[in-house]
Design a protein around this motif. Structure first.
Motif, PDB file in Angstrom:
ATOM      1  N   VAL A 134      32.488  27.659 -15.615  1.00  0.00           N
ATOM      2  CA  VAL A 134      32.368  28.781 -16.543  1.00  0.00           C
ATOM      3  C   VAL A 134      32.031  30.062 -15.784  1.00  0.00           C
ATOM      4  CG1 VAL A 134      31.039  29.710 -18.467  1.00  0.00           C
ATOM      5  CG2 VAL A 134      31.737  27.309 -18.489  1.00  0.00           C
ATOM      6  N   ALA A 135      31.098  29.973 -14.848  1.00  0.00           N
ATOM      7  CA  ALA A 135      30.666  31.157 -14.103  1.00  0.00           C
ATOM      8  C   ALA A 135      31.807  31.767 -13.294  1.00  0.00           C
ATOM      9  CB  ALA A 135      29.498  30.806 -13.191  1.00  0.00           C
ATOM     10  N   LYS A 136      32.724  30.926 -12.822  1.00  0.00           N
ATOM     11  CA  LYS A 136      33.852  31.417 -12.036  1.00  0.00           C
ATOM     12  C   LYS A 136      34.985  31.941 -12.921  1.00  0.00           C
ATOM     13  CE  LYS A 136      33.155  28.473  -7.961  1.00  0.00           C
ATOM     14  NZ  LYS A 136      33.745  27.384  -7.137  1.00  0.00           N
ATOM     15  N   GLY A 137      34.883  31.765 -14.219  1.00  0.00           N
ATOM     16  CA  GLY A 137      35.926  32.224 -15.114  1.00  0.00           C
ATOM     17  C   GLY A 137      37.193  31.400 -15.049  1.00  0.00           C
ATOM     18  N   LEU A 138      37.073  30.137 -14.643  1.00  0.00           N
ATOM     19  CA  LEU A 138      38.260  29.294 -14.520  1.00  0.00           C
ATOM     20  C   LEU A 138      38.822  28.952 -15.901  1.00  0.00           C
ATOM     21  CD1 LEU A 138      37.017  26.739 -11.817  1.00  0.00           C
ATOM     22  CD2 LEU A 138      38.430  28.770 -11.475  1.00  0.00           C
ATOM     23  N   PRO A 139      40.140  28.934 -16.047  1.00  0.00           N
ATOM     24  CA  PRO A 139      40.725  28.451 -17.311  1.00  0.00           C
ATOM     25  C   PRO A 139      40.503  26.945 -17.421  1.00  0.00           C
ATOM     26  CG  PRO A 139      42.442  28.935 -15.712  1.00  0.00           C
ATOM     27  CD  PRO A 139      41.162  29.399 -15.096  1.00  0.00           C
ATOM     28  N   LEU A 140      39.960  26.508 -18.547  1.00  0.00           N
ATOM     29  CA  LEU A 140      39.591  25.107 -18.727  1.00  0.00           C
ATOM     30  C   LEU A 140      40.422  24.504 -19.862  1.00  0.00           C
ATOM     31  CD1 LEU A 140      35.725  25.615 -18.495  1.00  0.00           C
ATOM     32  CD2 LEU A 140      37.280  24.841 -16.683  1.00  0.00           C
ATOM     33  N   PRO A 141      41.039  23.338 -19.635  1.00  0.00           N
ATOM     34  CA  PRO A 141      42.005  22.795 -20.601  1.00  0.00           C
ATOM     35  C   PRO A 141      41.358  21.981 -21.727  1.00  0.00           C
ATOM     36  CG  PRO A 141      41.933  21.386 -18.686  1.00  0.00           C
ATOM     37  CD  PRO A 141      40.982  22.524 -18.401  1.00  0.00           C
ATOM     38  N   PHE A 142      40.226  22.444 -22.247  1.00  0.00           N
ATOM     39  CA  PHE A 142      39.462  21.631 -23.187  1.00  0.00           C
ATOM     40  C   PHE A 142      39.378  22.235 -24.587  1.00  0.00           C
ATOM     41  CE2 PHE A 142      37.259  20.885 -18.982  1.00  0.00           C
ATOM     42  CZ  PHE A 142      37.918  19.689 -18.717  1.00  0.00           C
ATOM     43  N   GLY A 143      40.171  23.253 -24.866  1.00  0.00           N
ATOM     44  CA  GLY A 143      40.053  23.937 -26.147  1.00  0.00           C
ATOM     45  C   GLY A 143      40.407  23.082 -27.345  1.00  0.00           C
ATOM     46  N   ALA A 144      41.204  22.025 -27.166  1.00  0.00           N
ATOM     47  CA  ALA A 144      41.626  21.180 -28.292  1.00  0.00           C
ATOM     48  C   ALA A 144      40.799  19.901 -28.413  1.00  0.00           C
ATOM     49  CB  ALA A 144      43.107  20.811 -28.136  1.00  0.00           C
ATOM     50  N   VAL A 145      39.800  19.744 -27.554  1.00  0.00           N
ATOM     51  CA  VAL A 145      38.972  18.528 -27.594  1.00  0.00           C
ATOM     52  C   VAL A 145      38.056  18.585 -28.819  1.00  0.00           C
ATOM     53  CG1 VAL A 145      37.180  17.206 -26.411  1.00  0.00           C
ATOM     54  CG2 VAL A 145      39.048  18.251 -25.089  1.00  0.00           C
ATOM     55  N   ASP A 146      38.033  17.506 -29.581  1.00  0.00           N
ATOM     56  CA  ASP A 146      37.191  17.448 -30.783  1.00  0.00           C
ATOM     57  C   ASP A 146      36.320  16.192 -30.715  1.00  0.00           C
ATOM     58  OD1 ASP A 146      36.069  17.967 -33.249  1.00  0.00           O
ATOM     59  OD2 ASP A 146      37.701  17.029 -34.365  1.00  0.00           O
ATOM     60  N   ASN A 147      35.411  16.179 -29.761  1.00  0.00           N
ATOM     61  CA  ASN A 147      34.516  15.037 -29.595  1.00  0.00           C
ATOM     62  C   ASN A 147      33.107  15.411 -30.022  1.00  0.00           C
ATOM     63  OD1 ASN A 147      33.876  16.788 -27.527  1.00  0.00           O
ATOM     64  ND2 ASN A 147      33.695  15.216 -25.956  1.00  0.00           N
ATOM     65  N   ARG A 148      32.181  14.462 -29.927  1.00  0.00           N
ATOM     66  CA  ARG A 148      30.779  14.720 -30.230  1.00  0.00           C
ATOM     67  C   ARG A 148      29.928  13.989 -29.197  1.00  0.00           C
ATOM     68  NH1 ARG A 148      33.117  17.740 -32.756  1.00  0.00           N
ATOM     69  NH2 ARG A 148      32.907  18.377 -34.959  1.00  0.00           N
ATOM     70  N   ARG A 149      29.090  14.765 -28.508  1.00  0.00           N
ATOM     71  CA  ARG A 149      28.192  14.182 -27.515  1.00  0.00           C
ATOM     72  C   ARG A 149      26.754  14.552 -27.848  1.00  0.00           C
ATOM     73  NH1 ARG A 149      30.899  10.667 -24.055  1.00  0.00           N
ATOM     74  NH2 ARG A 149      29.111  10.850 -22.664  1.00  0.00           N
ATOM     75  N   SER A 150      25.871  13.588 -27.702  1.00  0.00           N
ATOM     76  CA  SER A 150      24.441  13.863 -27.821  1.00  0.00           C
ATOM     77  C   SER A 150      23.899  14.161 -26.429  1.00  0.00           C
ATOM     78  CB  SER A 150      23.709  12.661 -28.407  1.00  0.00           C
ATOM     79  OG  SER A 150      24.122  12.399 -29.723  1.00  0.00           O
ATOM     80  N   LEU A 151      23.092  15.203 -26.334  1.00  0.00           N
ATOM     81  CA  LEU A 151      22.440  15.597 -25.090  1.00  0.00           C
ATOM     82  C   LEU A 151      20.943  15.685 -25.340  1.00  0.00           C
ATOM     83  CD1 LEU A 151      24.737  18.664 -24.214  1.00  0.00           C
ATOM     84  CD2 LEU A 151      25.110  16.278 -23.557  1.00  0.00           C
ATOM     85  N   VAL A 152      20.165  15.704 -24.271  1.00  0.00           N
ATOM     86  CA  VAL A 152      18.730  15.940 -24.433  1.00  0.00           C
ATOM     87  C   VAL A 152      18.258  16.889 -23.331  1.00  0.00           C
ATOM     88  CG1 VAL A 152      18.000  13.889 -23.079  1.00  0.00           C
ATOM     89  CG2 VAL A 152      16.458  14.905 -24.781  1.00  0.00           C
TER      90      VAL A 152
END
Length: 321
Positions: free
Chosen positions: A190-208
């Protein structure tokens, strides 16, 4: 003799944060056990060097006068395994080493043993609308998860014969200031401004977040109803990969550049590159239900997901080179 708290793995990501919080709260003396001398330790923590975690470790000095033990040291999940027998390597540390410590702890009069396990004991994924719960039938599928499950079983059996109180905490993916591995890599993307191919991902992750995990551990160290129980550690706010990346971009100050590539193509590409494991972690779903924490402990996460992402991203910006 002064009563104390002992934290194993005290120089690690979770252990060091726990030690800092315990010192700040005051009360019992805080001790940290580490494998080798010279590792950076939080201030005002008495350090005990114990060597490798196995059945030959002598814990006597570290355990003298200890009332509560938090066992955060482990052979952790590794991306590129080098051991010829992975399960045996994990069992040597995470099962045999843990139970060796627990037996010495019980003999030394330790009142409560809090074991930091892993969500991998529950499994690798959740089905839509069916989050994983602490009291589900365990379904570990890799050597790390199997070893953690076997350690849990051994600890509860030991508790039944010795009277030492055992509590198990299974964290999902932990993030916070200083986080490494995949989470750090995503922040770099994200910090480098790279294009990331994840815009269509519709998942759900739990984080802590580290703050929420430490708070739950401390609750489990003290709460009378925690004894003999398993709890899952989560922020209680499941997030899709695009939402996570956008949240990081907002805090980093560099909007995430997300391209809507179909997830099936991403899965195919990952398979061709031999990275199905990475694809599962990025694209798959793993949701958990922490309602047991509220019901049994009266515990709710003190920090929101946005607060956790903010402290994590700001630490990343301050320390990147």
């Amino acid at each position: 003799m002064e009563r104390a708290i002992l934290v194993t793995g005290a120089s690690g990501f979770v252990g060091s944060a726990l030690c800092r919080t315990l010192v700040a709260q005051g009360g019992l003396a805080v001790r940290g056990a580490v494998r080798r001398p010279g590792l950076p330790m939080p201030a005002n923590v008495s350090t005990f060097t114990v060597g490798e975690l196995d059945t030959s470790t002598d814990w006597a000095a570290a355990l003298a006068g200890v009332e509560v033990l938090v066992h955060a040291a482990a052979r952790v999940h590794v991306m590129h395994e080098t051991a010829s027998d992975s399960l045996a390597a994990f069992r040597r540390v995470n099962v045999d080493g843990t139970l060796h410590l627990a037996r010495q702890a019980a003999a030394a009069g330790v009142r409560r043993f809090v074991f930091i396990s892993s969500i991998k004991v529950n499994g690798e994924a959740s089905q839509p609308g069916r989050p994983l719960c602490a009291d589900d039938v365990p379904a570990p599928s890799d050597a790390y998860g199997i070893s953690k499950h076997e350690a849990e079983q051994g600890l509860f059996q030991l508790a039944a014969t010795t009277g030492m109180e055992v509590v198990v905490v299974r964290p999902v993916l932990v993030y916070g200031p200083g986080v490494k591995a995949n989470f750090h890599t995503m922040m770099r993307w994200v910090a480098k401004g790279l294009p990331l191919p994840f815009g269509a991902v519709d998942n759900r992750r739990s984080l802590v977040s580290l703050g929420n995990l430490v708070d739950l551990i401390i609750t489990c160290m003290k709460h009378p109803q925690a004894v003999g129980q398993v709890f899952i550690a989560s922020d209680g706010d499941d997030v899709s990969l695009p939402r996570l990346l956008r949240g990081l971009g907002r805090e980093i100050g560099r909007p995430a550049r997300l391209l809507p590539v179909p997830p099936a193509l991403l899965q195919l590409a990952a398979g061709l590159l031999g990275r199905r494991d990475l694809a599962q972690r990025l694209l798959g779903s793993l949701e958990v239900d922490i309602s047991k924490n509220r019901q049994v402990l009266g515990w709710v996460p003190p920090f929101t997901l946005d607060q956790g992402l903010r402290t994590t991203a700001h630490s990343f910006l301050e320390n990147r080179h």
